[in-house]
Design a protein around this motif. Sequence first.
Motif, PDB file in Angstrom:
ATOM      1  N   PRO A 289       0.810  -1.218   0.000  1.00  0.00           N
ATOM      2  CA  PRO A 289       0.000   0.000   0.000  1.00  0.00           C
ATOM      3  C   PRO A 289       0.843   1.267   0.000  1.00  0.00           C
ATOM      4  CG  PRO A 289      -0.145  -1.122   2.115  1.00  0.00           C
ATOM      5  CD  PRO A 289       0.674  -1.980   1.220  1.00  0.00           C
ATOM      6  N   VAL A 290       0.360   2.253  -0.736  1.00  0.00           N
ATOM      7  CA  VAL A 290       0.976   3.574  -0.784  1.00  0.00           C
ATOM      8  C   VAL A 290       0.036   4.585  -0.141  1.00  0.00           C
ATOM      9  CG1 VAL A 290       1.770   5.400  -2.346  1.00  0.00           C
ATOM     10  CG2 VAL A 290       2.281   3.021  -2.865  1.00  0.00           C
ATOM     11  N   LYS A 291      -1.279   4.402  -0.372  1.00  0.00           N
ATOM     12  CA  LYS A 291      -2.289   5.315   0.161  1.00  0.00           C
ATOM     13  C   LYS A 291      -3.518   4.506   0.554  1.00  0.00           C
ATOM     14  CE  LYS A 291      -5.420   8.960  -1.400  1.00  0.00           C
ATOM     15  NZ  LYS A 291      -5.863   9.682  -2.605  1.00  0.00           N
ATOM     16  N   ARG A 292      -3.978   4.711   1.779  1.00  0.00           N
ATOM     17  CA  ARG A 292      -5.194   4.046   2.240  1.00  0.00           C
ATOM     18  C   ARG A 292      -6.133   5.108   2.797  1.00  0.00           C
ATOM     19  NH1 ARG A 292      -6.591  -1.312   5.564  1.00  0.00           N
ATOM     20  NH2 ARG A 292      -8.533  -0.581   6.446  1.00  0.00           N
ATOM     21  N   VAL A 293      -7.329   5.166   2.272  1.00  0.00           N
ATOM     22  CA  VAL A 293      -8.353   6.106   2.719  1.00  0.00           C
ATOM     23  C   VAL A 293      -9.331   5.340   3.603  1.00  0.00           C
ATOM     24  CG1 VAL A 293     -10.246   7.595   1.952  1.00  0.00           C
ATOM     25  CG2 VAL A 293      -8.117   7.505   0.643  1.00  0.00           C
ATOM     26  N   GLU A 294      -9.573   5.852   4.802  1.00  0.00           N
ATOM     27  CA  GLU A 294     -10.522   5.208   5.705  1.00  0.00           C
ATOM     28  C   GLU A 294     -11.944   5.567   5.283  1.00  0.00           C
ATOM     29  OE1 GLU A 294      -9.819   2.982   8.081  1.00  0.00           O
ATOM     30  OE2 GLU A 294      -7.732   3.176   7.475  1.00  0.00           O
ATOM     31  N   PRO A 295     -12.887   4.643   5.416  1.00  0.00           N
ATOM     32  CA  PRO A 295     -14.274   4.940   5.031  1.00  0.00           C
ATOM     33  C   PRO A 295     -14.916   5.934   5.989  1.00  0.00           C
ATOM     34  CG  PRO A 295     -14.115   2.759   6.002  1.00  0.00           C
ATOM     35  CD  PRO A 295     -12.711   3.273   5.872  1.00  0.00           C
ATOM     36  N   GLN A 296     -15.830   6.739   5.452  1.00  0.00           N
ATOM     37  CA  GLN A 296     -16.579   7.660   6.290  1.00  0.00           C
ATOM     38  C   GLN A 296     -17.767   6.912   6.901  1.00  0.00           C
ATOM     39  OE1 GLN A 296     -17.639  11.143   4.042  1.00  0.00           O
ATOM     40  NE2 GLN A 296     -15.610  12.014   4.316  1.00  0.00           N
ATOM     41  N   TYR A 297     -17.958   7.122   8.171  1.00  0.00           N
ATOM     42  CA  TYR A 297     -19.071   6.468   8.864  1.00  0.00           C
ATOM     43  C   TYR A 297     -20.367   7.098   8.386  1.00  0.00           C
ATOM     44  CZ  TYR A 297     -20.214   3.351  12.740  1.00  0.00           C
ATOM     45  OH  TYR A 297     -20.617   2.291  13.489  1.00  0.00           O
ATOM     46  N   PRO A 298     -21.311   6.316   7.901  1.00  0.00           N
ATOM     47  CA  PRO A 298     -22.587   6.891   7.460  1.00  0.00           C
ATOM     48  C   PRO A 298     -23.292   7.592   8.622  1.00  0.00           C
ATOM     49  CG  PRO A 298     -22.355   4.636   6.674  1.00  0.00           C
ATOM     50  CD  PRO A 298     -21.250   4.874   7.651  1.00  0.00           C
TER      51      PRO A 298
ATOM     52  N   ALA B 284     -19.947   3.123   1.694  1.00  0.00           N
ATOM     53  CA  ALA B 284     -18.803   3.804   2.294  1.00  0.00           C
ATOM     54  C   ALA B 284     -17.532   2.977   2.131  1.00  0.00           C
ATOM     55  CB  ALA B 284     -19.066   4.079   3.773  1.00  0.00           C
ATOM     56  N   ALA B 285     -17.653   1.664   2.300  1.00  0.00           N
ATOM     57  CA  ALA B 285     -16.481   0.786   2.169  1.00  0.00           C
ATOM     58  C   ALA B 285     -15.958   0.783   0.740  1.00  0.00           C
ATOM     59  CB  ALA B 285     -16.840  -0.632   2.606  1.00  0.00           C
ATOM     60  N   VAL B 286     -16.842   0.619  -0.229  1.00  0.00           N
ATOM     61  CA  VAL B 286     -16.422   0.580  -1.637  1.00  0.00           C
ATOM     62  C   VAL B 286     -15.821   1.918  -2.045  1.00  0.00           C
ATOM     63  CG1 VAL B 286     -17.273   0.398  -4.013  1.00  0.00           C
ATOM     64  CG2 VAL B 286     -18.017  -1.253  -2.288  1.00  0.00           C
ATOM     65  N   ARG B 287     -16.449   3.014  -1.657  1.00  0.00           N
ATOM     66  CA  ARG B 287     -15.946   4.352  -1.991  1.00  0.00           C
ATOM     67  C   ARG B 287     -14.524   4.547  -1.454  1.00  0.00           C
ATOM     68  NH1 ARG B 287     -19.667   7.420   0.556  1.00  0.00           N
ATOM     69  NH2 ARG B 287     -21.188   6.788  -0.982  1.00  0.00           N
ATOM     70  N   ALA B 288     -14.266   4.087  -0.244  1.00  0.00           N
ATOM     71  CA  ALA B 288     -12.935   4.242   0.352  1.00  0.00           C
ATOM     72  C   ALA B 288     -11.901   3.377  -0.359  1.00  0.00           C
ATOM     73  CB  ALA B 288     -12.984   3.887   1.839  1.00  0.00           C
ATOM     74  N   VAL B 289     -12.208   2.107  -0.593  1.00  0.00           N
ATOM     75  CA  VAL B 289     -11.237   1.188  -1.206  1.00  0.00           C
ATOM     76  C   VAL B 289     -10.888   1.634  -2.629  1.00  0.00           C
ATOM     77  CG1 VAL B 289     -10.833  -1.195  -1.954  1.00  0.00           C
ATOM     78  CG2 VAL B 289     -11.863  -0.737   0.281  1.00  0.00           C
ATOM     79  N   LYS B 290     -11.843   2.205  -3.350  1.00  0.00           N
ATOM     80  CA  LYS B 290     -11.561   2.692  -4.705  1.00  0.00           C
ATOM     81  C   LYS B 290     -10.508   3.791  -4.720  1.00  0.00           C
ATOM     82  CE  LYS B 290     -15.837   1.612  -7.162  1.00  0.00           C
ATOM     83  NZ  LYS B 290     -17.004   2.162  -7.864  1.00  0.00           N
TER      84      LYS B 290
ATOM     85  N   VAL C  85     -10.094  -7.592   2.110  1.00  0.00           N
ATOM     86  CA  VAL C  85      -9.942  -6.924   3.395  1.00  0.00           C
ATOM     87  C   VAL C  85     -11.298  -6.804   4.084  1.00  0.00           C
ATOM     88  CG1 VAL C  85     -10.211  -4.570   2.492  1.00  0.00           C
ATOM     89  CG2 VAL C  85      -8.857  -4.936   4.535  1.00  0.00           C
ATOM     90  N   ARG C  86     -11.272  -6.781   5.419  1.00  0.00           N
ATOM     91  CA  ARG C  86     -12.475  -6.507   6.205  1.00  0.00           C
ATOM     92  C   ARG C  86     -12.334  -5.107   6.778  1.00  0.00           C
ATOM     93  NH1 ARG C  86     -15.341 -10.365  10.536  1.00  0.00           N
ATOM     94  NH2 ARG C  86     -16.153 -11.116   8.543  1.00  0.00           N
ATOM     95  N   LEU C  87     -13.345  -4.286   6.524  1.00  0.00           N
ATOM     96  CA  LEU C  87     -13.390  -2.947   7.096  1.00  0.00           C
ATOM     97  C   LEU C  87     -14.407  -2.969   8.231  1.00  0.00           C
ATOM     98  CD1 LEU C  87     -13.413  -0.905   3.783  1.00  0.00           C
ATOM     99  CD2 LEU C  87     -11.499  -1.291   5.300  1.00  0.00           C
ATOM    100  N   ASN C  88     -13.946  -2.665   9.437  1.00  0.00           N
ATOM    101  CA  ASN C  88     -14.810  -2.658  10.612  1.00  0.00           C
ATOM    102  C   ASN C  88     -15.341  -1.256  10.848  1.00  0.00           C
ATOM    103  OD1 ASN C  88     -14.568  -5.417  11.575  1.00  0.00           O
ATOM    104  ND2 ASN C  88     -12.424  -4.907  11.876  1.00  0.00           N
TER     105      ASN C  88
END
Length: 101
Positions: A26-35, A76-82, A95-98
């Motif tokens: 990984p070079v850049k990881r964006v965390e998902p926004q909590y709905p 939110a998960a898909v938007r972040a991983v993209k 990956v599992r996003l909690n």
Amino acid sequence: MIRSLVFAVALALGAALPAQAADLKPVKRVEPQYPPEAARAGTTGYVDVEFEVDPAGKVAAVSVVSAKPTRTFEQAAVRAVKQWQFEPGGGKGKVRLNFSL
């Protein structure tokens, strides 16, 4: 002779297969926004996603494998991983996003 032929075929197949998740750096990881509606309701959960990384290191495809609860955190998960980026090379990952408050 047969042993060297088997080795040559295995070597050729190994070169043709995409990199595995362990090879992705990984070079850049964006965390998902909590709905917001999930936060207001105090909802927690997770989303398991699989993704493909192109040779340039950009995420080319994301798919949801499972989620709990359903229809709450998937977008939110898909938007972040993209938005994630990896070192060039390509491959597949999972990956599992909690989501917890």
